[in-house]
Design a protein around this motif. Structure first.
Motif, mmCIF file in Angstrom:
data_model
loop_
_atom_site.group_PDB
_atom_site.id
_atom_site.type_symbol
_atom_site.label_atom_id
_atom_site.label_comp_id
_atom_site.label_asym_id
_atom_site.label_seq_id
_atom_site.Cartn_x
_atom_site.Cartn_y
_atom_site.Cartn_z
ATOM 1 N N LEU A 58 11.900 3.391 -1.544
ATOM 2 C CA LEU A 58 10.571 3.398 -2.160
ATOM 3 C C LEU A 58 10.077 1.968 -2.381
ATOM 4 O O LEU A 58 8.894 1.672 -2.195
ATOM 5 C CB LEU A 58 10.595 4.174 -3.484
ATOM 6 N N ILE A 61 8.517 0.583 0.704
ATOM 7 C CA ILE A 61 7.131 0.978 0.947
ATOM 8 C C ILE A 61 6.185 0.031 0.228
ATOM 9 O O ILE A 61 5.242 -0.510 0.813
ATOM 10 C CB ILE A 61 6.894 2.430 0.468
ATOM 11 N N SER A 249 -1.479 13.115 3.715
ATOM 12 C CA SER A 249 -0.136 13.071 4.316
ATOM 13 C C SER A 249 -0.206 12.978 5.832
ATOM 14 O O SER A 249 0.538 12.235 6.456
ATOM 15 C CB SER A 249 0.648 14.335 3.959
ATOM 16 N N VAL A 252 -1.095 9.513 6.815
ATOM 17 C CA VAL A 252 0.066 8.614 6.755
ATOM 18 C C VAL A 252 0.926 8.806 8.002
ATOM 19 O O VAL A 252 1.350 7.841 8.641
ATOM 20 C CB VAL A 252 0.920 8.887 5.481
ATOM 21 N N ALA A 264 0.192 2.666 6.789
ATOM 22 C CA ALA A 264 0.942 3.819 6.302
ATOM 23 C C ALA A 264 1.533 3.512 4.939
ATOM 24 O O ALA A 264 1.438 4.326 4.007
ATOM 25 C CB ALA A 264 2.055 4.183 7.289
ATOM 26 N N ALA A 265 2.116 2.314 4.804
ATOM 27 C CA ALA A 265 2.752 1.948 3.541
ATOM 28 C C ALA A 265 1.708 1.802 2.432
ATOM 29 O O ALA A 265 1.945 2.201 1.285
ATOM 30 C CB ALA A 265 3.536 0.649 3.708
ATOM 31 N N ALA A 268 0.704 5.227 1.418
ATOM 32 C CA ALA A 268 1.844 5.844 0.731
ATOM 33 C C ALA A 268 1.997 5.282 -0.676
ATOM 34 O O ALA A 268 2.340 6.014 -1.613
ATOM 35 C CB ALA A 268 3.126 5.626 1.535
ATOM 36 N N MET A 271 -0.356 6.993 -2.914
ATOM 37 C CA MET A 271 0.160 8.326 -3.261
ATOM 38 C C MET A 271 1.285 8.236 -4.280
ATOM 39 O O MET A 271 1.375 9.061 -5.199
ATOM 40 C CB MET A 271 0.667 9.036 -2.000
ATOM 41 N N LEU A 272 2.158 7.223 -4.115
ATOM 42 C CA LEU A 272 3.252 7.039 -5.072
ATOM 43 C C LEU A 272 2.711 6.740 -6.462
ATOM 44 O O LEU A 272 3.216 7.252 -7.463
ATOM 45 C CB LEU A 272 4.148 5.876 -4.630
#
Lengths: 293, 268
Positions: A58, A61, A249, A252, A264-265, A268, A271-272
């Motif tokens: 994680l 990312i 999603s 991504v 993408a990261a 993401a 989203m995290l």
């Protein structure tokens, strides 16, 4: 405090009883560190595995997303296709959460307070979306709402397909958080209210619903978090059409497949951040409830 | 207890049943019916396809290891969280829940960034030492472990809290060592919670799709699991096989639910 871990469902439900039992020992000042040598070794090994599996990936990312500073986030968000995906995902997730708040509470009410043949079956079916693989969930919905629909509803590849898939996978959340609270609700308060002349609607509005609110909120947060991160059930059902049925999603994933790791990261990471926000809110709700209990 | 009037009760009952029927029961029943639309042909055809058999075996293998790892990890961390005090405990118990709210696609991306053999953080070093993680089984097991991580813990922690440590202290005061206390006292008292967690993890592990899709590379016959197979077959217009594989997955997940429903009342 372990209440944050008390089951996907029972979380908001149990603190009251647990807190009631606890004080006899834990109110005494406990030492900050009671690890024995063996336990410390166990903690070390599990923490290494947890880091290898969860924490470092994680962190990777966030690190990858931050390599180009804020401009990476701005560029990712300014991409109109990504923005459309975010709007669709958040919009449908909110809609599904609202539907779940109403239907989830109704289903929990029916499961606890009503009695009819087949109720046990209904109770088991509620859990099916938890256990069913997401890709199968998509296939299953396609059978009733796809091109060969026996009831003539053709929702595949539309926004409604996204709604259906999200509603399917999030069905159990509010039911399973509200149900245990409703079961433990003391009936004497309701009876007291009734004996003092309160009408049924007043009792439900003033006594039942307020005690269910924390559980509903916890379930709603879980169902929103699940909805915005959903992927598998949408693959076959929504067609992933850019600007129309493409969710975050999927976006991504297409960044990953095109080798655009930085975007993408970045997406993401956003989203995290939302997932983390939901966890924090849940924790606050639960601690407030357990304090009141 | 407040009683709602009969018409309202019927309306609520009807709404709940209709919603669940149209959203879950009917669609699932349709897929089961379509699987058997030509008798057993779809299932027989699926089992004669070596790729399907291969995918099923791979799925079982990945799920098995993921469940074993998650059970060991889950029981250890639950005991640590409930029975011991240490700095950072609250943070750890919050972090354990993170995998539940992370998108499977994000899980896949996270593992990809660290373990891919080209420019990952650890990937090139590991591959130089002969361990390929991404596009191979270790990565798929890791992705499955990640998504199912909290399930055992979420079952065991409440039970462990509920049981208390009186018996463990008694055992220890009577001279039992740590290992004896664990095997004779702690484990039997959390047995059902562990079994319940294992069943839930198994259902989740067999059904994982998004994260595995990214880290496995989805190579037919080599790294394609049952769920990836369903997608591929459906998109290749081999819908019979897709339905048959889905039917097997539905069967397993409903079996897991029934097992759980039977176990649950025994340890209220």
């Amino acid at each position: 405090m372990t209440s944050a871990l008390a089951g996907v469902t029972g979380a908001a439900a149990e603190p009251a009883s647990r807190e009631g039992r606890r004080p006899r020992r834990s109110r005494r000042a406990t030492p900050r560190n009671t690890l024995t040598k063996g336990a410390a070794l166990g903690l070390g090994v599990t923490m290494v595995w947890f880091s290898i599996l969860v924490l470092i990936p994680l962190a990777a990312i966030v690190a990858t997303a931050s390599e180009n500073g804020w401009s990476q986030y701005v560029a990712t968000l300014q991409n109109p296709q990504t923005w459309a995906a975010i709007k669709l995902t958040v919009g449908q997730a909110l809609l599904v959460t609202v539907i779940n708040i109403v239907m989830g509470t109704v289903i929990a009410w029916v499961l606890v307070r009503d009695r009819f043949p087949g109720k046990a079956i209904l109770d088991v079916i509620i859990d099916v979306p938890f256990a069913l693989p997401t890709i199968v969930a998509g296939l299953v919905l396609l059978a009733l709402y796809g091109p060969n629909s026996p009831i003539g509803v053709h929702w595949a590849n539309t926004e409604r397909a996204v709604f259906l898939a999200l509603a399917f996978v999030t069905l159990p959340f509010i039911v399973r958080t509200v149900q245990p609270v409703l079961e433990e609700l003391e009936s004497d308060v309701e009876e007291a209210a009734a004996s003092l002349g309160a009408s049924r609607t007043t009792i439900i509005r003033r006594i039942v619903l307020p005690s269910l609110t924390p559980a509903i909120a916890a379930g709603a947060a879980l169902s929103f978090a699940r909805a915005i991160s959903e992927y598998g059930s949408l693959v076959l059902l929504s067609g992933n059409l850019p600007f129309r049925t493409e969710v975050v999603s999927v976006r991504v994933l297409s960044f990953i497949e095109n080798g655009n790791t930085a975007s993408a990261a970045a997406l993401a990471t956003i989203m995290l951040a939302v997932a983390l926000l939901v966890i924090v809110v849940l924790d606050i709700v639960q601690r407030r409830v357990s304090r009141r209990g | 207890m407040v009683e709602v009037s009969t018409p309202v009760r019927w309306a609520l009952r009807l709404a709940a049943v209709a919603y669940v029927f149209f959203l879950v029961a009917w669609p699932v029943a349709l897929v089961v019916r379509q699987t058997f639309s030509n008798g057993l042909d779809n299932l027989i055809e699926a089992f004669q396809d070596p790729h399907v058999v291969n995918a099923l075996e791979l799925t079982l293998m990945v799920a098995f290891w993921a469940v074993v790892i998650n059970t060991l990890f889950g029981v250890t961390i639950s005991i640590l969280l409930v029975r011991y005090e240490f700095p950072g405990k609250r943070l750890l118990s919050a972090l354990i829940d993170v995998p539940l709210s992370v998108s499977p696609v994000v899980v896949g991306l996270a593992l990809l960034l660290v373990y891919n053999g080209r420019d990952g953080w650890f990937g090139p070093t590991l591959e130089a030492n002969g361990l390929q993680v991404i596009f191979d089984t270790p990565g798929m097991i890791m992705a499955t472990c990640f998504v199912a991580l909290p399930l055992v813990i979420r079952e065991v922690v409440p039970t462990l809290t509920e049981v208390g440590d009186d018996q463990e202290q008694a055992a220890r005061s009577l001279g039992a060592n740590a290992r004896q206390t664990f095997w004779r006292i702690t484990l039997p008292s959390i047995k059902w919670a562990v079994i319940y967690g294992v069943v839930l993890s198994l259902a989740r592990s067999l059904g994982e799709f998004g994260a595995v899709k990214i880290v496995s590379g989805n190579v037919t016959g080599r790294t394609q699991t049952a769920t990836l197979m369903v997608e591929a077959k459906y998109q290749n217009f081999q819908q019979g096989t897709a339905y048959a594989t889905s039917f097997l997955l539905i069967l397993v997940s409903i079996a897991c639910l029934v097992v759980v429903a039977v176990l649950r009342p025994k340890h209220p």
